[in-house]
Design a protein around this motif. Structure first.
Motif, mmCIF file in Angstrom:
data_model
loop_
_atom_site.group_PDB
_atom_site.id
_atom_site.type_symbol
_atom_site.label_atom_id
_atom_site.label_comp_id
_atom_site.label_asym_id
_atom_site.label_seq_id
_atom_site.Cartn_x
_atom_site.Cartn_y
_atom_site.Cartn_z
ATOM 1 N N ARG A 73 34.414 40.410 36.457
ATOM 2 C CA ARG A 73 35.533 40.452 37.408
ATOM 3 C C ARG A 73 36.356 39.172 37.320
ATOM 4 O O ARG A 73 35.821 38.055 37.224
ATOM 5 N N GLY A 74 37.696 39.341 37.279
ATOM 6 C CA GLY A 74 38.596 38.206 37.152
ATOM 7 C C GLY A 74 38.844 37.763 35.734
ATOM 8 O O GLY A 74 39.549 36.775 35.505
ATOM 9 N N VAL A 75 38.291 38.493 34.768
ATOM 10 C CA VAL A 75 38.389 38.089 33.359
ATOM 11 C C VAL A 75 39.032 39.208 32.541
ATOM 12 O O VAL A 75 38.670 40.379 32.675
ATOM 13 N N GLY A 76 39.960 38.845 31.658
ATOM 14 C CA GLY A 76 40.495 39.780 30.686
ATOM 15 C C GLY A 76 41.000 41.061 31.299
ATOM 16 O O GLY A 76 41.876 41.073 32.175
ATOM 17 N N ALA A 77 40.427 42.192 30.832
ATOM 18 C CA ALA A 77 40.864 43.512 31.286
ATOM 19 C C ALA A 77 40.263 43.904 32.623
ATOM 20 O O ALA A 77 40.539 45.008 33.111
ATOM 21 N N GLY B 154 42.017 40.538 35.298
ATOM 22 C CA GLY B 154 42.093 39.186 34.759
ATOM 23 C C GLY B 154 43.040 38.280 35.531
ATOM 24 O O GLY B 154 44.107 38.704 35.998
ATOM 25 N N ILE B 155 42.656 37.031 35.649
ATOM 26 C CA ILE B 155 43.401 36.052 36.443
ATOM 27 C C ILE B 155 44.349 35.262 35.547
ATOM 28 O O ILE B 155 43.959 34.757 34.494
ATOM 29 N N LYS C 250 43.303 38.051 47.326
ATOM 30 C CA LYS C 250 41.956 38.111 47.883
ATOM 31 C C LYS C 250 40.866 38.163 46.821
ATOM 32 O O LYS C 250 39.711 37.852 47.097
ATOM 33 N N LEU C 251 41.218 38.524 45.573
ATOM 34 C CA LEU C 251 40.207 38.523 44.509
ATOM 35 C C LEU C 251 39.622 37.132 44.308
ATOM 36 O O LEU C 251 38.467 36.989 43.889
ATOM 37 N N MET C 252 40.396 36.097 44.629
ATOM 38 C CA MET C 252 39.969 34.721 44.398
ATOM 39 C C MET C 252 38.671 34.393 45.123
ATOM 40 O O MET C 252 37.927 33.503 44.693
ATOM 41 N N SER C 253 38.380 35.114 46.216
ATOM 42 C CA SER C 253 37.161 34.868 46.986
ATOM 43 C C SER C 253 36.013 35.772 46.574
ATOM 44 O O SER C 253 34.944 35.732 47.200
ATOM 45 N N HIS C 254 36.201 36.570 45.501
ATOM 46 C CA HIS C 254 35.186 37.571 45.142
ATOM 47 C C HIS C 254 34.927 37.608 43.634
ATOM 48 O O HIS C 254 34.729 38.680 43.072
ATOM 49 N N VAL C 255 34.917 36.439 43.000
ATOM 50 C CA VAL C 255 34.642 36.389 41.562
ATOM 51 C C VAL C 255 33.477 35.452 41.269
ATOM 52 O O VAL C 255 33.397 34.870 40.179
ATOM 53 N N SER D 62 40.507 31.886 34.469
ATOM 54 C CA SER D 62 39.348 32.571 35.055
ATOM 55 C C SER D 62 38.192 31.605 35.236
ATOM 56 O O SER D 62 37.486 31.623 36.259
ATOM 57 N N GLN D 63 37.975 30.756 34.231
ATOM 58 C CA GLN D 63 36.871 29.799 34.287
ATOM 59 C C GLN D 63 36.972 28.909 35.514
ATOM 60 O O GLN D 63 35.983 28.685 36.228
#
Length: 508
Positions: free
Chosen positions: A145-149, A152-153, A197-202, A373-374
């Protein structure tokens, strides 16, 4: 993790919620038979647990060409927030190549680390490396989650990323320090604006829970897993959460689970200097004298960047990145020699090429998003946020460990998550896994990014009769597939036949 804790042997280097009860040995086919019943997924809605991946042709992406016909791709729905499994979902990108032989064990899930590494883009290039494993395993990887496909962030556009390369990452003056910290704070704001909100769930914990749902949907009673670099932390967290779901698990290029954010930075400072000393020794140069010559070059670049054939300039920061990249693999050492010689002759082109490879920048000036993402994942994981004053006080220690890398990684302790808009979750990850079967940790004595000592610590923290250490006296980031027949045969025997080596086995 610090920004140099990248996944093992990537193309950039040029080398390379419940527990269930079954035995931990794996079997000819984990999906079939009453004694291979899948562990319970109690508490999850059937819309998640009853998913059937619609495997189809993998498409070309902006970051990678379409793989061969042996590979198929699908998506997996997972909860955005694992505390609300019946709420909003996100899609994870999966890739698979089915086992080539008849004696199938199950799926082997591979994570190449990062955090931020795309398994979908990476694993097809490892088909030959994993050929023996592929006979009995479906090779499976994914974009976390949060990476690539997988949602992705991307925090900044290409022009903004390139502009930020002028920021001095080893500030020497108040003005440079203000610019460094302002850029760091702005990066966090940019991520919050673009990620929402994805920022709090990766977090790593989120991804570990994703892997258990993946295991279930793939039809495997146990998770057989091969994790590199940050993927070892992910594997350790999974084993802690789901010890009785662990099958055969190998952790290679192991992250020290006992180290906090500052501890990781010290470990990497020590690891990169150790690798640099080994490189200098291989060239016939005294490590102390060679290090001093590189420091002189970096000081010159700090005062005046070098021109490169592309029309850009090689700054001190980019030179540091290029040197670090070349230390990830012994096969890159000749490129480092050539690049350093060219820089001393006034041409920064070769070191800039190495830096661009690490920063995932192509010839057209387009940057990949793995470092975005890292940073978002690692800053969500890490609770510890050293202040600029704490970083200043720690600089002498970092510089004693490494005159080349110390200042950068010392400042990085404060800059990496400076004024980050989302709080971190823990100081160190929990990886104890009582009840899990033996887990093989593999450490390379010359590893720059995840120094060897972390493999022993991980084995100990997994627990008695769980962690088993395999040591390789080699160079580069990662051991499996890096040229050691001893390592490869030991790992293969474990993954294919369940043969657990003696704890402490050494491969020269």
């Amino acid at each position: 993790m610090r920004r140099w804790m990248r996944w093992a042997a990537t193309g950039a280097v040029g080398a390379l919620l419940a527990t269930g009860c079954t035995d931990g040995s794996g079997g000819a086919d984990d999906r079939k038979g009453p004694d291979r019943a899948l562990p319970s997924m109690a508490g999850l809605p059937s819309s998640l647990t009853a998913q059937k991946p619609d495997w189809g042709k993998c498409e070309e992406t902006a970051d990678s060409p379409a793989p061969g016909d042996d590979w198929s791709c699908a998506t997996l729905k997972v909860p955005l927030d694992w505390a609300e499994p019946e709420g909003e979902t996100i899609d994870l990108a999966l890739i698979r190549a089915e086992a080539t032989g008849d004696d199938r064990i199950g799926s082997l899930v591979v994570n190449f680390g990062g955090p931020g590494g795309s398994g979908v883009a990476t694993i097809p290039s490892y088909a030959s490396t994993f050929s023996s494993l592929h006979k009995r395993y479906d090779l499976v990887s994914f974009d976390p989650r949060g990476v690539g496909a997988s949602e992705g962030i991307r925090c900044r556009e290409d022009e903004e990323i390139q502009a930020a390369e002028t920021i001095d990452v080893t500030p020497d003056t108040p003005d440079e320090e203000r610019a460094y910290l302002a850029d760091a704070a702005d990066f966090g704001k940019d991520c919050a604006r673009t990620t929402g909100k994805l920022m709090s769930h990766v977090s790593t914990t989120d991804t570990a829970r994703d892997m258990d749902l993946m295991r279930h949907v793939l039809g495997d009673a146990k998770l057989h897993y091969l994790g590199f670099s940050y993927g070892t932390e992910l594997g350790g967290v999974y084993a802690h959460l789901f010890p009785r779901h662990v099958g055969r698990m190998v952790l290679d290029a192991v992250v020290d689970p006992s180290a906090d954010a500052v501890g990781h930075a010290e470990n990497q400072t020590r690891g990169f200097q150790r690798a640099l000393d080994d490189y200098l020794t291989s060239t016939g140069e005294d490590p102390e004298q060679g290090t001093a010559r590189i420091v002189d070059l970096l000081d010159q670049l700090d005062a005046e960047p070098l021109p490169a054939s592309s029309g850009r300039e090689l700054t001190q920061s980019l030179a540091l990145t290029g040197i670090a990249l070349a230390l990830y693999s012994e096969s890159s050492w000749p490129s480092l020699t050539s690049a350093l010689e060219a820089a001393r002759d006034g041409d920064g082109s070769e070191l800039l090429v190495l830096a661009d490879a690490y920063n995932d920048r192509d010839d057209s000036g387009r940057y990949g998003t793995s470092t975005h993402s890292q940073r978002v994942i690692s800053c969500l994981d890490d609770r510890q946020r050293p202040t600029p004053e704490q970083a200043r006080r720690a600089l002498p220690k970092f510089e004693r460990i490494s005159p080349v890398f110390g200042a950068f990684l010392g400042w990085d302790t404060a800059g990496w998550c400076h004024e980050w808009p989302v709080p971190g979750q823990h100081d160190t990850p929990e990886v104890s896994a009582p009840g899990a079967p033996p887990i093989l940790t593999v450490g390379n004595t010359g590893d720059p990014a995840t120094p060897y000592e972390g493999a022993r610590i991980m084995a100990d923290e997994l627990g008695k009769d769980v962690g088993v250490l395999l040591t390789w006296k080699g160079e580069g980031h990662g051991a499996y597939g890096s040229g050691s027949d001893c390592v490869d045969s030991t790992v293969d025997a474990y993954l294919l036949d369940g043969e657990v080596p003696q704890d402490g086995k050494v491969c020269s």
